[in-house]
Design an enzyme around this catalytic site. Structure first.
Site, short mmCIF file in Angstrom:
data_model
loop_
_atom_site.label_atom_id
_atom_site.label_comp_id
_atom_site.label_asym_id
_atom_site.label_seq_id
_atom_site.Cartn_x
_atom_site.Cartn_y
_atom_site.Cartn_z
N SER B 128 0.84 -1.20 0.00
CA SER B 128 0.00 0.00 0.00
C SER B 128 0.88 1.26 0.00
O SER B 128 1.63 1.46 -0.96
CB SER B 128 -0.96 -0.05 1.19
OG SER B 128 -1.98 0.89 1.06
N GLU B 146 -13.00 7.94 -10.76
CA GLU B 146 -13.50 8.86 -11.78
C GLU B 146 -12.35 9.13 -12.74
O GLU B 146 -11.20 8.79 -12.45
CB GLU B 146 -14.00 10.17 -11.18
CG GLU B 146 -13.01 10.90 -10.31
CD GLU B 146 -13.60 12.22 -9.78
OE1 GLU B 146 -13.57 13.20 -10.53
OE2 GLU B 146 -14.07 12.24 -8.64
N HIS B 170 -3.93 -0.67 -4.55
CA HIS B 170 -5.41 -0.83 -4.44
C HIS B 170 -6.02 -0.50 -5.81
O HIS B 170 -7.02 0.21 -5.90
CB HIS B 170 -5.99 0.10 -3.38
CG HIS B 170 -5.41 -0.08 -2.00
ND1 HIS B 170 -5.79 -1.12 -1.18
CD2 HIS B 170 -4.48 0.63 -1.30
CE1 HIS B 170 -5.13 -1.02 -0.01
NE2 HIS B 170 -4.32 0.01 -0.08
#
Lengths: 265, 265
Positions: B128, B146, B170
């Site tokens: 991460s 988006e 992710h």
């Protein structure tokens, strides 16, 4: 109306209905005082859809709106249904379930009349499910927001108004690049087109222009050198090498024949 | 330990800790009975991270674990901190905020000791935020789910353990292709690498192998013919033509020098 086929406006869902209404203005500009049929057939509960569009289009001067809903395939053969579509300047498919559109009107007089409107120069538009159904083979289901697993995709025959493409909608918002890559991996003959919300492509002849707030993703598998789509087990992740990707924003254009984008002007 | 640089394992977050543990097994295989430093510096509240990894690695036979936490940069110069890293077989950066890693250990003896562990053949791993920081220039913030808007990206200098790449994590789960495209549009010299959750790349010399349940997206801007990243206003959508995209699944490899993927074996 001319003898040349009309435009097709394909919208990624959630088009603005009370602000700038960039996309609905493009529809309005092509309808004017003509009759616009709002086809709510994709929805199991169509109440409210027609009213929302009547309000949004009314403010843009499009006042001759008629709703088309089909409960059962039989209704597609009625005189009332024929009269709704007769002399329409355009048809606008609203959202819901793309399988409802294809299963209720596929191979019926309604589908034939929609094609006829397109052929004689009228407008065909669709948003969300109404966008997906424009494809020859359409995406029905597939995971969003994760990488594509081989077995995790359902496709079905669409209306095929735009040949050799697969259209997906709510694209960036729902993280759908994985499933569109899965679809074009199955056959790179088809071009993948992912359309964001409040974004549309206006297809005319062999090219389209992008209009709206988001982007359009064109996924071209022509040069793919490897994919595991036919070999891997259903739960495995898709592997695909050498995809060409174009991200196309407002005013940019794309040539469907050469598969090349170009900027406005 | 040899004189050749060691491997770097870069994980997209949420690696499996109690099932097959495919990724942690790769770490364990390279640590064995050696000392593994769990660097929890990315977290503002590191409690619990170390315990979770102690449990997960303990079951894989890695029992010599030590936690490294840095509250203030001053602590990076203490003897206690030096002793934690001395003779470590590897360092594992846990998740949190990549800016905490770079701001707390950048240009300190800790960073130098991490590089030294890598140089002498030890393992460096990160998940991460700990993945992002491996980049030369790292993504800090940018919209997920988006399409990318020109002004909507924050980058910062990372640790640069892997040159000329930008790593995002992710990846499919948070719909991050838009922001990775935005990053490589800024300079196609860098290669974009998006890693799904429970998925990792094992970088060794000039190539990497993918391990895990998801996929790795390589975004190569070398052949880009147009982008609006320098011209458009900040609120506009990114437009970028001619990106090469590879989706690489478990066992597939990628050559960072030639920028080409290849299947296992």
């Amino acid at each position: 109306m001319t003898d040349a086929p009309g435009p097709i406006i394909v919208i990624g869902g959630h088009e603005d209905k009370d602000g700038d209404r960039l996309i609905l203005k493009e529809v309005a500009a092509r309808i004017g005082k003509g009759k616009l049929v709002i086809a709510t057939v994709a929805s199991h509960e169509p109440e409210g859809y027609f009213d929302a569009y009547q309000k949004a289009f009314g403010a843009l001067g499009v006042t001759n709106l008629v709703e088309l809903y089909v409960n059962e395939r039989d209704e597609t053969r009625s005189t009332a249904t024929r009269e709704i579509l007769a002399d329409a300047a355009g048809v606008f498919f609203t959202g819901g379930d793309q399988l409802r559109i294809s299963s209720q009107i596929g191979d019926t007089p309604v589908e034939e009349m929609v094609r006829e409107i397109h052929r004689r120069g009228g407008l065909v538009a669709g948003t969300s499910a109404g966008a997906s159904v424009m494809s020859e083979t359409m995406l029905v289901r597939g995971s969003s927001g994760e990488s594509h697993r081989i077995g995790d995709l359902n496709m079905a025959p669409g209306l095929g108004l735009i040949p050799a493409v697969i259209i997906d909608q709510h694209f960036a918002e729902r993280g759908r690049i994985g499933r569109l890559l899965g679809a074009i991996a199955q056959n790179p003959r088809v071009l993948g087109i992912g359309i964001d919300e409040d974004t549309a492509i206006i297809v005319h002849k062999e090219s389209f222009k992008v209009v709206g707030a988001g982007a359009v993703y064109v996924v071209d598998g022509a040069d793919v050198t490897h994919s595991n789509v036919a070999e891997a087990r259903r739960a495995e992740s898709l592997s695909i090498f050498g995809v060409r990707l174009h991200v196309i924003a407002n005013d940019d254009c794309f040539d469907l024949t050469t598969r090349r984008p170009h900027v406005a002007g």
